[in-house]
Scaffold this active site. Structure first.
Site, PDB file in Angstrom:
ATOM      1  N   TYR A 154      47.191  35.151  41.560  1.00  0.00           N
ATOM      2  CA  TYR A 154      46.106  35.434  41.331  1.00  0.00           C
ATOM      3  C   TYR A 154      46.472  37.205  42.910  1.00  0.00           C
ATOM      4  O   TYR A 154      46.096  38.253  41.808  1.00  0.00           O
ATOM      5  CB  TYR A 154      45.555  35.022  41.968  1.00  0.00           C
ATOM      6  CG  TYR A 154      43.873  35.327  42.345  1.00  0.00           C
ATOM      7  CD1 TYR A 154      43.275  36.404  41.016  1.00  0.00           C
ATOM      8  CD2 TYR A 154      43.396  35.637  43.020  1.00  0.00           C
ATOM      9  CE1 TYR A 154      41.887  36.523  41.154  1.00  0.00           C
ATOM     10  CE2 TYR A 154      42.398  36.419  43.329  1.00  0.00           C
ATOM     11  CZ  TYR A 154      41.145  36.835  41.751  1.00  0.00           C
ATOM     12  OH  TYR A 154      40.084  37.251  42.328  1.00  0.00           O
ATOM     13  N   LYS A 158      46.297  41.531  41.588  1.00  0.00           N
ATOM     14  CA  LYS A 158      45.475  41.779  43.024  1.00  0.00           C
ATOM     15  C   LYS A 158      45.757  42.803  43.513  1.00  0.00           C
ATOM     16  O   LYS A 158      44.450  43.998  43.653  1.00  0.00           O
ATOM     17  CB  LYS A 158      44.333  41.082  43.519  1.00  0.00           C
ATOM     18  CG  LYS A 158      43.366  40.279  42.555  1.00  0.00           C
ATOM     19  CD  LYS A 158      42.840  40.354  41.649  1.00  0.00           C
ATOM     20  CE  LYS A 158      41.220  39.697  41.348  1.00  0.00           C
ATOM     21  NZ  LYS A 158      40.572  40.440  40.260  1.00  0.00           N
TER      22      LYS A 158
HETATM   23  P1  NAP Z   1      33.677  34.957  36.303  1.00  0.00           P
HETATM   24  O1  NAP Z   1      32.263  34.818  36.813  1.00  0.00           O
HETATM   25  O2  NAP Z   1      34.938  34.182  36.043  1.00  0.00           O
HETATM   26  O3  NAP Z   1      33.917  36.193  35.811  1.00  0.00           O
HETATM   27  C1  NAP Z   1      34.799  36.400  35.109  1.00  0.00           C
HETATM   28  C2  NAP Z   1      34.407  37.281  34.150  1.00  0.00           C
HETATM   29  O4  NAP Z   1      35.883  37.930  33.400  1.00  0.00           O
HETATM   30  C3  NAP Z   1      33.411  36.671  32.841  1.00  0.00           C
HETATM   31  O5  NAP Z   1      33.025  38.381  32.337  1.00  0.00           O
HETATM   32  C4  NAP Z   1      34.658  36.438  31.494  1.00  0.00           C
HETATM   33  O6  NAP Z   1      34.097  36.319  30.248  1.00  0.00           O
HETATM   34  C5  NAP Z   1      35.539  38.089  31.905  1.00  0.00           C
HETATM   35  N1  NAP Z   1      37.149  37.564  31.775  1.00  0.00           N
HETATM   36  C6  NAP Z   1      37.912  36.763  31.313  1.00  0.00           C
HETATM   37  N2  NAP Z   1      39.205  37.273  31.055  1.00  0.00           N
HETATM   38  C7  NAP Z   1      39.019  38.093  30.231  1.00  0.00           C
HETATM   39  C8  NAP Z   1      39.447  39.001  29.537  1.00  0.00           C
HETATM   40  N3  NAP Z   1      40.337  38.730  28.653  1.00  0.00           N
HETATM   41  N4  NAP Z   1      38.777  39.701  28.867  1.00  0.00           N
HETATM   42  C9  NAP Z   1      37.751  40.479  28.970  1.00  0.00           C
HETATM   43  N5  NAP Z   1      36.654  39.388  29.178  1.00  0.00           N
HETATM   44  C10 NAP Z   1      37.421  38.346  30.492  1.00  0.00           C
HETATM   45  O7  NAP Z   1      34.595  35.855  38.440  1.00  0.00           O
HETATM   46  P2  NAP Z   1      33.192  36.567  39.082  1.00  0.00           P
HETATM   47  O8  NAP Z   1      33.597  35.653  40.503  1.00  0.00           O
HETATM   48  O9  NAP Z   1      32.375  36.760  38.619  1.00  0.00           O
HETATM   49  O10 NAP Z   1      34.936  37.549  39.141  1.00  0.00           O
HETATM   50  C11 NAP Z   1      34.495  38.561  38.750  1.00  0.00           C
HETATM   51  C12 NAP Z   1      36.368  39.815  39.228  1.00  0.00           C
HETATM   52  O11 NAP Z   1      35.835  39.946  40.850  1.00  0.00           O
HETATM   53  C13 NAP Z   1      37.125  39.272  39.144  1.00  0.00           C
HETATM   54  O12 NAP Z   1      38.154  39.995  38.691  1.00  0.00           O
HETATM   55  C14 NAP Z   1      37.905  38.373  40.071  1.00  0.00           C
HETATM   56  O13 NAP Z   1      38.924  38.093  40.481  1.00  0.00           O
HETATM   57  C15 NAP Z   1      37.149  38.796  41.605  1.00  0.00           C
HETATM   58  N6  NAP Z   1      36.892  38.082  42.584  1.00  0.00           N
HETATM   59  C16 NAP Z   1      35.715  37.155  42.575  1.00  0.00           C
HETATM   60  C17 NAP Z   1      35.915  36.923  43.513  1.00  0.00           C
HETATM   61  C18 NAP Z   1      35.216  35.640  43.779  1.00  0.00           C
HETATM   62  O14 NAP Z   1      35.049  35.448  44.738  1.00  0.00           O
HETATM   63  N7  NAP Z   1      33.944  35.656  42.559  1.00  0.00           N
HETATM   64  C19 NAP Z   1      36.639  37.132  44.847  1.00  0.00           C
HETATM   65  C20 NAP Z   1      37.548  38.516  45.058  1.00  0.00           C
HETATM   66  C21 NAP Z   1      37.320  38.837  43.058  1.00  0.00           C
HETATM   67  P3  NAP Z   1      33.729  35.531  29.070  1.00  0.00           P
HETATM   68  O15 NAP Z   1      33.216  35.002  29.734  1.00  0.00           O
HETATM   69  O16 NAP Z   1      33.973  35.982  28.209  1.00  0.00           O
HETATM   70  O17 NAP Z   1      35.536  34.373  30.128  1.00  0.00           O
END
Ligand code: NAP
Length: 246
Positions: A154, A158
């Site tokens: 990861y 990133k």
């Molecule tokens: P999340 O709730 O797990 O949602 C992930 C999203 O990505 C979902 O809409 C999922 O779609 C989509 N996705 C996964 N694999 C995919 C693929 N192969 N093609 C198209 N869409 C795909 O995650 P989140 O926490 O909102 O995170 C969103 C972004 O922020 C990510 O890049 C994550 O790494 C980043 N981020 C998150 C955090 C945190 O603390 N949450 C911190 C730093 C960065 P489905 O519903 O169809 O699976």
């Protein structure tokens, strides 16, 4: 800040941060292409936008698959028009200690988080260059800045997004296209649902903000970087982590 008349593509829009970003753009007048792995997931957000009186369309696409991405952008262009904003938010984690990490854990995380962003940027570049205007925002993570035990795949994906962001900014800057990144800290979504209680407490104790973030904390930074007003900001990262990494 208005996105009236603009088409915005948000990947990973079915839930969490991406859903909030999609809603944010729609509230500021954009027609939003909501992308997720399933039609049902993408439709949930598109319907929420329409229920608020906004414009949105749902698309199923696996961002790690070149053919799927090409089809996505062909369809978005035909349905809504050429996108002026792309938000690469789709992301996954497969956390485990390095010694136990399987090849497929490494490959899949890099494929979705990093290659997916590359494929989407490549697909949108031609029309943005023609329009001599575009805004690309990549959702990275503070983990890409600090690393984390159990998250080598990861963190590498990133961190890779920062290199991609700066390179795209340099390559496309003369065409009116900016490319920036947002690095969220710990945000309350499905991804952090299983965060151990000790980790949660540590974040709350360490971050000056004294809490985990919410998707609503992230969306405004993305909207700013995607706005017309941010034309002189490119190749940069805005860290939105409540001060965690200070
Ligand atoms: P999340 O709730 O797990 O949602 C992930 C999203 O990505 C979902 O809409 C999922 O779609 C989509 N996705 C996964 N694999 C995919 C693929 N192969 N093609 C198209 N869409 C795909 O995650 P989140 O926490 O909102 O995170 C969103 C972004 O922020 C990510 O890049 C994550 O790494 C980043 N981020 C998150 C955090 C945190 O603390 N949450 C911190 C730093 C960065 P489905 O519903 O169809 O699976």
């Amino acid at each position: 800040m208005s996105f009236e008349g603009q088409v915005v593509v948000v990947t990973g829009a079915s839930r969490g941060i991406g859903r909030e970003i999609a809603l944010g753009f729609a509230r500021h007048g954009a027609a939003v292409a909501c992308v997720a792995t399933t039609e049902a997931g993408a439709s949930a957000t598109a319907s929420a936008i329409e229920a608020e009186g906004g414009t949105a369309k749902a698309y199923a696409c696996d961002v790690s698959d070149a053919a799927s991405v090409e089809t996505l952008f062909t369809n978005v262009g035909a349905d809504l028009g050429a996108p002026s904003v792309l938000v690469n938010n789709a992301g996954i984690n497969r956390d485990t200690l390095l010694m136990r990490m399987k090849d497929e854990d490494w490959d899949r995380v890099l494929a979705v988080n990093l290659k997916g962003a590359f494929l989407c940027i490549r697909a949108v570049t031609r029309s943005m260059m023609k329009a001599r205007y575009g805004r690309i925002v990549n959702i990275s993570s503070v983990i890409g800045q600090t690393g984390a035990a159990g998250q080598a795949n990861y963190a590498a994906s990133k961190a890779g997004l920062f290199g991609l962001t700066m390179s795209v900014a340099k390559e496309l800057g003369s065409r009116g296209i900016t490319c920036n990144a947002v690095a969220p800290g710990f945000i309350e979504t499905d991804m952090t649902e299983n965060l151990p209680a000790e980790m949660r407490e540590l974040v709350m104790k360490t971050a000056p903000a004294g809490r985990l973030g919410t998707p609503a904390d992230i969306a405004p930074a993305v909207l700013f970087l995607a706005s017309r007003e941010a034309s002189y900001v490119t190749g940069q990262t805005i860290t939105v982590d409540g001060g965690l990494t200070l």
